[in-house]
Design a protein around this motif. Structure first.
Motif, short mmCIF file in Angstrom:
data_model
loop_
_atom_site.label_atom_id
_atom_site.label_comp_id
_atom_site.label_asym_id
_atom_site.label_seq_id
_atom_site.Cartn_x
_atom_site.Cartn_y
_atom_site.Cartn_z
N ALA A 1 0.84 -1.20 0.00
CA ALA A 1 0.00 0.00 0.00
C ALA A 1 0.87 1.25 0.00
CB ALA A 1 -0.93 0.00 1.22
N LEU A 2 0.35 2.30 -0.64
CA LEU A 2 0.99 3.61 -0.65
C LEU A 2 -0.09 4.68 -0.54
CD1 LEU A 2 3.58 3.28 -3.56
CD2 LEU A 2 4.15 3.77 -1.17
N THR A 3 0.29 5.86 -0.06
CA THR A 3 -0.62 6.99 -0.18
C THR A 3 -0.56 7.50 -1.62
OG1 THR A 3 1.03 8.65 0.41
CG2 THR A 3 -0.26 7.67 2.22
N VAL B 1 -4.05 -6.59 8.75
CA VAL B 1 -3.41 -5.49 9.47
C VAL B 1 -2.27 -4.96 8.60
CG1 VAL B 1 -2.13 -4.81 11.54
CG2 VAL B 1 -3.98 -6.50 11.71
N ILE B 2 -2.34 -3.69 8.23
CA ILE B 2 -1.32 -3.06 7.41
C ILE B 2 -0.49 -2.15 8.29
CG2 ILE B 2 -0.89 -1.53 5.44
CD1 ILE B 2 -3.46 -2.53 4.20
N GLY B 3 0.81 -2.40 8.33
CA GLY B 3 1.68 -1.67 9.24
C GLY B 3 2.41 -0.52 8.59
N ILE B 4 2.73 0.48 9.41
CA ILE B 4 3.64 1.55 9.04
C ILE B 4 4.48 1.82 10.29
CG2 ILE B 4 1.78 3.25 9.44
CD1 ILE B 4 3.32 5.07 7.40
N THR C 1 3.34 -7.76 10.23
CA THR C 1 1.96 -7.40 9.90
C THR C 1 1.61 -7.99 8.54
OG1 THR C 1 2.77 -5.31 9.02
CG2 THR C 1 1.94 -5.30 11.29
N ASP C 2 0.34 -7.91 8.16
CA ASP C 2 -0.12 -8.53 6.92
C ASP C 2 0.22 -7.72 5.68
OD1 ASP C 2 -1.49 -10.69 8.34
OD2 ASP C 2 -2.87 -9.11 9.01
N GLY C 3 0.72 -6.52 5.87
CA GLY C 3 1.11 -5.67 4.76
C GLY C 3 1.82 -4.43 5.26
N GLN C 4 2.22 -3.58 4.32
CA GLN C 4 2.94 -2.36 4.67
C GLN C 4 2.39 -1.19 3.86
OE1 GLN C 4 5.30 -2.27 7.05
NE2 GLN C 4 5.26 -4.51 7.33
N ILE C 5 2.41 -0.01 4.48
CA ILE C 5 2.05 1.22 3.77
C ILE C 5 3.10 2.29 4.08
CG2 ILE C 5 0.52 2.04 5.64
CD1 ILE C 5 -1.23 3.28 3.37
N LEU C 6 3.41 3.10 3.09
CA LEU C 6 4.27 4.26 3.27
C LEU C 6 3.62 5.48 2.64
CD1 LEU C 6 7.90 2.98 2.46
CD2 LEU C 6 6.93 3.51 4.71
N MET D 1 3.86 8.26 0.10
CA MET D 1 4.60 8.22 -1.16
C MET D 1 5.79 9.18 -1.16
SD MET D 1 2.22 10.33 -3.89
CE MET D 1 3.65 11.01 -4.76
N HIS D 2 5.64 10.33 -0.53
CA HIS D 2 6.73 11.30 -0.50
C HIS D 2 7.94 10.76 0.28
CE1 HIS D 2 3.30 13.68 -1.72
NE2 HIS D 2 4.09 14.69 -2.03
N ASP D 3 7.67 9.98 1.32
CA ASP D 3 8.75 9.35 2.07
C ASP D 3 9.43 8.27 1.23
OD1 ASP D 3 8.09 10.95 4.22
OD2 ASP D 3 6.97 9.39 5.28
N MET D 4 8.63 7.47 0.53
CA MET D 4 9.17 6.38 -0.29
C MET D 4 10.06 6.92 -1.42
SD MET D 4 8.65 4.45 -3.29
CE MET D 4 7.00 4.86 -3.84
N PHE D 5 9.74 8.12 -1.91
CA PHE D 5 10.56 8.75 -2.94
C PHE D 5 11.66 9.65 -2.36
CE2 PHE D 5 6.73 8.40 -5.95
CZ PHE D 5 7.27 7.30 -6.61
N GLY D 6 11.67 9.81 -1.02
CA GLY D 6 12.70 10.63 -0.39
C GLY D 6 12.54 12.12 -0.63
N ILE D 7 11.31 12.58 -0.86
CA ILE D 7 11.10 14.00 -1.19
C ILE D 7 10.24 14.72 -0.16
CG2 ILE D 7 11.46 13.71 -3.67
CD1 ILE D 7 8.41 13.66 -4.01
N SER D 8 10.03 14.12 1.01
CA SER D 8 9.26 14.80 2.05
C SER D 8 9.99 16.06 2.49
CB SER D 8 9.03 13.87 3.24
OG SER D 8 8.16 12.81 2.88
N ALA D 9 9.22 17.10 2.76
CA ALA D 9 9.81 18.42 3.03
C ALA D 9 10.54 18.48 4.37
CB ALA D 9 8.71 19.48 3.00
#
Length: 264
Positions: free
Chosen positions: A21-23, A199-202, A208-213, A215-223
């Motif tokens: 999962a992603l935002t 259960v989706i973990g972050i 957990t049964d899955g992971q979510i991040l 998207m800005h963190d996954m691309f390394g562009i969070s402000a």
């Protein structure tokens, strides 16, 4: 491509297959993530921080989330679309039903609420009215001022036990999915093992049964900063599509999150 449904997500848990999962907040990124076969897209109230530049998620409105949900839905063919109910948008039953209806009409397949057992009646009411619900426990960003900041939750034995009890209460009330944020690895496993729903973990460890991040963190562009539980996949691949592919592969294989991205 077969469309992802809640029953499909439950089947993944039953089969021991991790959920990715992603935002997402717009049609273009939603389309790109969808084409890489992401399972779930969340229109998170995280948009307040990563899109609007807010200090936290509290200023985000239902109209904000509905706007971005419509955009994400237009870019999505396969993924399951989940939308956040913003701060104080589910304070009373009447407000909850009205606001959830707006997000479902905008294109969500499910709404997400932050909180424990006290949400039971609210969740039951939504389910009775045809609105699927995802719970959110652990670090619930809408309660950041109660927690005194963005801190790992459930490290004390009593807190961990209460969190498991809350998770079971949400499932009994009818929640069909749970997001678990910033808890120790052992607690992430305990909650996932205790529940029949996915259960989706972050920041909740690898069990957990899955992971979510975000998207800005996954691309390394969070402000602001890179959370400990995240990983910059764009830095590793140099290409956005390959970054998403690698993220999904590592979630599915169990390589992500590694101990360095988890809490003990």
């Amino acid at each position: 491509m077969k469309k992802v449904t809640i029953s499909g997500l439950q089947a993944l848990k039953a089969a021991g297959t991790k959920i990715s999962a992603l935002t997402a907040y717009d049609a273009s990124f939603a389309k790109m993530f969808d084409e890489q076969h992401i399972d779930v897209l969340l229109i998170g109230d995280s948009l307040g921080m990563v899109l609007q530049g807010q200090d936290d998620t509290l200023p985000v409105t239902v109209e904000d989330v509905a706007y971005h949900t419509r955009a994400v839905r237009r870019g999505t063919s396969r993924a399951f679309v989940l939308a956040d109910m913003p701060f104080m948008s589910y304070a009373t039953p009447a407000e909850t039903y009205q606001n959830a209806a707006k997000l479902m009409a905008a294109g969500a397949s499910m709404v997400k609420l932050e909180g424990g057992a006290w949400l039971g009646e609210t969740i039951s009411g939504l389910i009775e009215r045809g609105v699927p619900v995802c719970g959110h426990l652990g670090l619930t960003p809408q309660s950041v001022h109660v927690f005194g900041g963005f801190k790992v939750q459930g490290r004390e034995e009593s807190q961990a036990a209460k969190l498991v009890e809350d998770a079971l209460a949400l499932e009994r009330a009818g929640a069909q999915l749970l997001v678990l944020e910033c808890v120790p690895t052992a607690l992430g496993k305990a909650v996932s093992d205790a529940l029949t729903i996915p259960v989706i973990g972050i920041g909740a460890g690898p069990h957990t049964d899955g992971q979510i991040l975000v998207m800005h963190d996954m691309f390394g562009i969070s402000a602001n900063y890179m959370p400990k539980f995240s990983k910059n996949y764009l830095l590793e691949t140099g290409d956005m599509r390959q970054a998403v592919q690698k993220y999904i592969e590592e979630v599915k294989s169990g390589a992500f999150p590694a101990p360095s991205q988890s809490f003990e």
